[in-house]
Design an enzyme around this catalytic site. Structure first.
Site, PDB file in Angstrom:
ATOM      1  N   HIS A   1     -34.107 -26.660   7.013  1.00 53.81           N
ATOM      2  CA  HIS A   1     -33.621 -27.054   5.686  1.00 53.81           C
ATOM      3  C   HIS A   1     -32.220 -27.647   5.744  1.00 53.81           C
ATOM      4  CE1 HIS A   1     -35.247 -27.014   1.753  1.00 53.81           C
ATOM      5  NE2 HIS A   1     -34.713 -25.926   1.274  1.00 53.81           N
TER       6      HIS A   1
ATOM      7  N   ASP B   1     -34.422 -32.745   4.390  1.00 49.88           N
ATOM      8  CA  ASP B   1     -35.646 -32.453   5.124  1.00 49.88           C
ATOM      9  C   ASP B   1     -36.857 -32.797   4.256  1.00 49.88           C
ATOM     10  OD1 ASP B   1     -34.603 -30.136   3.569  1.00 49.88           O
ATOM     11  OD2 ASP B   1     -36.489 -29.210   4.138  1.00 49.88           O
TER      12      ASP B   1
END
Length: 198
Positions: free
Chosen positions: A26, A104
């Protein structure tokens, strides 16, 4: 094509603050922002008016072809990214169309890039927060992390560190994503998509 008279671009790498999250999937947006700051030769500093760390400088080729840029890492945690980014937008007077979110992306294979302007959030809480704060018409540099294996929950997958096999290529992919941001800011979306939407 923009000029310095148009003011700076704002490039927001999305992630979660703190060492526990540093190598999570992340946090790839933070990784790209850190590399861009390294290329500028500056260190992130806390911003006085926004819950974020920032670097100001130029990216791209030296001279007039380089572009003024504010690199940002929101320190609010991913799902509240919109507040700090919007505060920086106000502070630096940056139009939404000159904001870039680096994040992401689950629905793209690991290491693959996709650049675009506007669109939905695809369940990404950082984008959801940014869109709520300023609308959807900002640029995105989407860094593929792939889908979780087996029955692993998405939240667990994105908050885990990149696997050992992935880390072997991570530096290369982060470097390529930083190149894509520079191309987007200096040469425009169409050129960057042509070069980096692999």
């Amino acid at each position: 094509m923009t000029t310095d008279a148009d003011g700076p671009w704002l490039v927001a790498g999305l992630g979660n603050p703190g060492p526990d999250y540093a190598m999570n999937r992340h946090n790839v947006g933070f990784m790209v922002a850190d590399l861009l700051a390294e290329r500028i030769g500056a260190r992130f500093k806390r911003h006085g008016k926004a819950q974020a760390q920032v670097v100001e400088g130029r990216i791209g080729p030296p001279g007039p072809a380089g572009r003024r840029v504010v690199l940002a890492k929101p320190m609010s945690y991913m799902n509240l990214s919109g507040g700090p980014v919007n505060a920086l937008r106000d502070f630096y007077k940056v139009p939404v169309a000159r904001i870039v979110a680096v994040h992401d992306e689950l629905d793209i294979d690991y290491g693959v890039l996709r650049l675009k302007l506007g669109g939905g959030d695809n369940g990404h809480n950082g984008l959801k927060s940014m869109t709520k704060a300023m609308g959807p018409e900002y640029h995105r540099v989407r860094f593929g992390i792939g889908r979780p294996p087996g029955r692993m929950q998405v939240a667990d997958f994105v908050l885990k560190d990149f696997a050992a096999a992935e880390r072997k290529e991570l530096d290369y992919f982060v470097d390529r994503a930083a190149d894509a941001v520079e191309c987007l800011v200096t040469e425009g979306l169409e050129r960057a998509q042509s070069a980096y939407n692999s």
